[in-house]
Structures are given as structure tokens and as C-alpha cells.
Design an enzyme around this catalytic site. Sequence first.
Site, PDB file in Angstrom:
ATOM      1  N   PRO A   1       0.813  -1.210   0.000  1.00  0.00           N
ATOM      2  CA  PRO A   1       0.000   0.000   0.000  1.00  0.00           C
ATOM      3  C   PRO A   1       0.853   1.271   0.000  1.00  0.00           C
ATOM      4  CG  PRO A   1      -0.418  -1.337   1.969  1.00  0.00           C
ATOM      5  CD  PRO A   1       0.622  -2.036   1.175  1.00  0.00           C
ATOM      6  N   GLU A   2       0.575   2.146  -0.922  1.00  0.00           N
ATOM      7  CA  GLU A   2       1.249   3.439  -0.969  1.00  0.00           C
ATOM      8  C   GLU A   2       0.262   4.504  -0.513  1.00  0.00           C
ATOM      9  OE1 GLU A   2       3.856   4.644  -3.932  1.00  0.00           O
ATOM     10  OE2 GLU A   2       4.494   2.648  -4.527  1.00  0.00           O
TER      11      GLU A   2
END
Length: 285
Positions: free
Chosen positions: A15-16
Site C-alpha cells: 500500500p502506498e
Amino acid sequence: MPVGGCTCAAILPVPELPEVETIARGLAKRVVGDVIESVWLGSKPEPLKTPAAEIEAALQSKKIVDVPRSGKHIVVDLAELGNNAAPATAQWIVHLGMTGRLLVCSPEIELAKHTHAVLRLASGRELRFVDPRRFGRLAVIEKFTPPGAEPLSISPAAFANLFRRRKTPIKSALLNQKLLSGVGNIYADEGLYRAKVRPRRRAASLTADELRLLHKGLKQVLQEAIRLGGSSISDYVDSEGQEGFFQLKHCVYGREGKPCQKCGTPIKRVVIAGRSSHYCPTCQK
Ligand SMILES: [Zn+2]
């Protein structure tokens, strides 16, 4: 890239910032106003950045008043019960690491393997933290301040200032969390493509115009990804815990050897500080 059906945690996208923003919004929709009645924490020490007893004490009998994002952290604002005007007493900070997930579900749903925390909510539901690879972190803090600047709200001048006299490649500087909070590999590559700057360029060598374009490009890709995520929010924290990671149509990231969408030149991949970097050798200087 939907990951439907695949159980191999190793290939899930990390996840960014946009994913974390989407998850925080989805969580806020489900749990703001709810009250944490009890807390169960697993026995694995890695996910707990604050001692278990402190986490329990800070969360127990608290109302969830907001769930913003800060950098790549999900921030759960907690307040004492009974006094609506009371300021947040503490923040529960969740970093998802590589494989962390937050699920809001009914208590009847079987606990997933690798569940490290279960918060029983007054609404009868549970908020669970599941993380097979245990790079995720749970902490309790009075007021969280991320180490770097927030890429979506930093001014163009402050952004340009971050890179003055920096001899490292601009790609490494973008990933440096002490400078900017939450910019990861994908969005750094995509931002550099929009700024027409090669990832290996020395940060200090960027012109004022290039820095302006980079600031704008980076914000654009992040906001576009958040917009895309907005339509798939329900996929993030639903009871089945399906990872519905949306993916931006990347221009360079993961497109090694494929033609640049502007000029047709094959996209190149190089490794900078151990990370893959993708760029168009014609469009980017
Ligand atoms: Zn090109």
C-alpha cells in the site's frame, strides 16, 4: 491489477499513499462514532510498536472520532466517552507494512490466520488487524507527526527547497521519508515521468521548472490514484477482507521494454539504491 484468487502475499502490491488514504476513508465511513469496548492483542511482538498494555489502556472505552491519513499511516483519533467537546486523547497509529489489512466485520466471521488485534465495537462489530508478513505496526501516541512533509499539501517553494544541495539521485530523495512522507516507488517513477526528469539525476541538478513540474506531477498522480480508489473503497475493509487494490494506468512503472505512450521509445528499468526505477530515455532528461 486485481489480485483475485491469489493467496500469495508476496505479490500483493504494497500500500502506498493513495491506497492508505482510501483505506483510511473507508474505515472512517465505517467506524467514526463507534466506541471500542474491548481490545484483544495477539502474542506476536513485531506488530506492536507500543507495549500491549499501553495500547489496550489507550483504546479501551474510547470513542473513534476521526480516521485521517498521515503519510502512509492510518491515524485513528480517540476521545473520552461522554464529552463530545473533549479533544482527542490519543491516536492509534496503524502502519500496514506490506500485507497489513484492517477489516470491519461481524464477530461470527472466523478469525483470519495472522490476526494480531481485534477491537470489539459497541455497534456489535469488530475491527481486526491482520498481517501475514508482520511488517505492519500498531502504536499509540498522543499526537502523531510524520517525519517528512505531506506531498499533497506542501507548497511548490517548500517542495523545491527539499532538494537543494542534495547530491543523491532525485529518485532516492523522493523516497526519503524524512523529506516527503508516503511517496513510494510507483508514484516517484510516475511523477518523474511527468516532470521529464530521469530518476538518476542528482536532486540538486533539477531546474526550478523541473521542480515545479515534479511537484505538480507527483500531486497529480497521487490525486488521480486517490480518485480511482474512491470508487473501490468498499473493497478495502469489508468483512471478507478482499484486497481490491486499484491500479493507476502507469506510464512507466512496471512497463520495462514497452513503448512510451508519448514517443514509442521502450521504457528502461534501472536499479537505484536497490529499487527498480522506470523511465523513458527519450522523454526524460
Ligand atoms: Zn517517451
